[in-house]
Scaffold this active site. Structure first.
Site, PDB file in Angstrom:
ATOM      1  N   ARG A 242       8.834   8.158   6.141  1.00 43.71           N
ATOM      2  CA  ARG A 242       8.516   9.400   6.203  1.00 43.71           C
ATOM      3  C   ARG A 242       8.957  10.067   7.724  1.00 43.71           C
ATOM      4  NH1 ARG A 242       2.755  10.305   4.392  1.00 43.71           N
ATOM      5  NH2 ARG A 242       3.087  12.369   5.133  1.00 43.71           N
TER       6      ARG A 242
ATOM      7  N   ARG B 269       0.690  -1.245   0.219  1.00 51.36           N
ATOM      8  CA  ARG B 269      -0.131   0.047  -0.008  1.00 51.36           C
ATOM      9  C   ARG B 269       0.812   1.161   0.106  1.00 51.36           C
ATOM     10  NH1 ARG B 269      -3.110  -1.192   5.260  1.00 51.36           N
ATOM     11  NH2 ARG B 269      -1.168  -1.896   5.944  1.00 51.36           N
TER      12      ARG B 269
ATOM     13  N   ASP C  61       0.684   5.684   0.635  1.00 56.58           N
ATOM     14  CA  ASP C  61      -0.373   6.630   1.139  1.00 56.58           C
ATOM     15  C   ASP C  61      -0.624   7.539   0.338  1.00 56.58           C
ATOM     16  OD1 ASP C  61       0.158   5.273   3.631  1.00 56.58           O
ATOM     17  OD2 ASP C  61       1.808   6.488   4.182  1.00 56.58           O
TER      18      ASP C  61
END
Length: 279
Positions: free
Chosen positions: A213, A62, A64
């Site tokens: 991140r 996945r 974001d």
């Protein structure tokens, strides 16, 4: 060898491995969304126009909202009855129906037991920072503009602390559910510079939500002098998101590559497979 008229030769689907690149600016991540549009949805729409029997493609990861990909991997099953084109034309056919910010780089036949997610052994993410007082306008959607001078030596020293097996919950975003495990193994955490462009290269066996991140944001604050190098080990040990650095913006992150074990004999199904952790 099955005779051509064997019933299974008609029913058994063909499996394909896709390598996909996309600019994530306009999308709410890879996966199909209840609200907003995911990249997966656009690709499934393209498949449905050519092969109505295809309802779902399965991605390796996945990503974001706003995150990009150069090496997303997915697999799809297409019935032999529907697949009438040469396999080499599949990527071309899909790209003709996809928006310009999504491209299938390759589509090749895969073994029947191949699974894009469960067979993956690792991933590489890259994060781009433009470290100059003036932003490069050509990279405005693909790099974080950070105009403050940074101490790269301290950032590289801090990056080395992340390599190995750790509980990375202090760098992850909040989820509405409890993770089974927050432990991941990083095999690489590098920082390279080419003029004003900084490239963070992070490889591991899996990633938590916003983990890359969080690591990049923390490293940048180490380079800025806001987080002392000596505190990095304490941050890791804390398992507390509140004591780590900021979360870097999504638009600088790219899923660069997904790794698979070479020469592995594929299983005939997904039962009893060990689930690969994280994103």
């Amino acid at each position: 060898m099955r005779p051509p008229d064997h019933p299974s030769s008609v029913v058994d689907p063909l499996k394909f491995k896709l390598v996909i690149a996309y600019d994530g600016t306009a999308y709410q991540g890879w996966q199909v969304q209840k609200i907003g549009t995911g990249v997966q949805e656009k690709i499934e729409e393209a498949f449905a126009k050519i092969f109505p029997g295809v309802k779902r493609i399965h991605g390796s990861s996945r990503t974001d909202t706003g995150v990009h990909a150069l090496g997303m991997v997915a697999h799809v099953e297409i019935s032999k009855a529907e697949f009438k084109m040469p396999a080499a034309r599949l990527a071309l056919a899909l790209n003709a129906l996809l928006p310009d910010d999504i491209r299938v780089l390759s589509a090749v036949r895969a073994a029947p037991g191949f699974h894009a997610r469960f067979d993956a052994t690792g991933k590489q993410y890259r994060y781009f920072v433009w470290n100059h007082h003036a932003m490069n306008p050509l990279l405005i959607k693909h790099a974080w503009h950070f105009p403050v001078k940074l101490d790269l030596a301290k950032m590289r020293a801090a990056a080395e602390r992340f390599i190995g097996r750790h509980d990375f919950r202090c760098f992850a975003g909040t989820r509405p559910y409890e993770m089974e495990s927050n432990v991941r193994t990083l095999t690489r955490c590098d920082l390279k510079r080419s003029g004003p462009q900084l490239t963070f290269i992070i490889e591991g066996d899996g990633f938590l939500y916003k983990m890359c991140r969080g690591i990049v944001g923390t490293l940048v604050q180490v380079g800025q002098g806001k987080i002392p190098l000596a505190r990095v080990d304490d941050i890791l040990a804390s398992r507390d998101r509140r004591v780590a650095g900021m979360t870097a913006p999504a638009h600088g992150l790219v899923l660069w590559k997904v790794y698979y074990r070479r020469g592995r004999k594929p299983e005939t199904g997904t039962r009893n497979r060990k689930r690969m952790p994280g994103r």
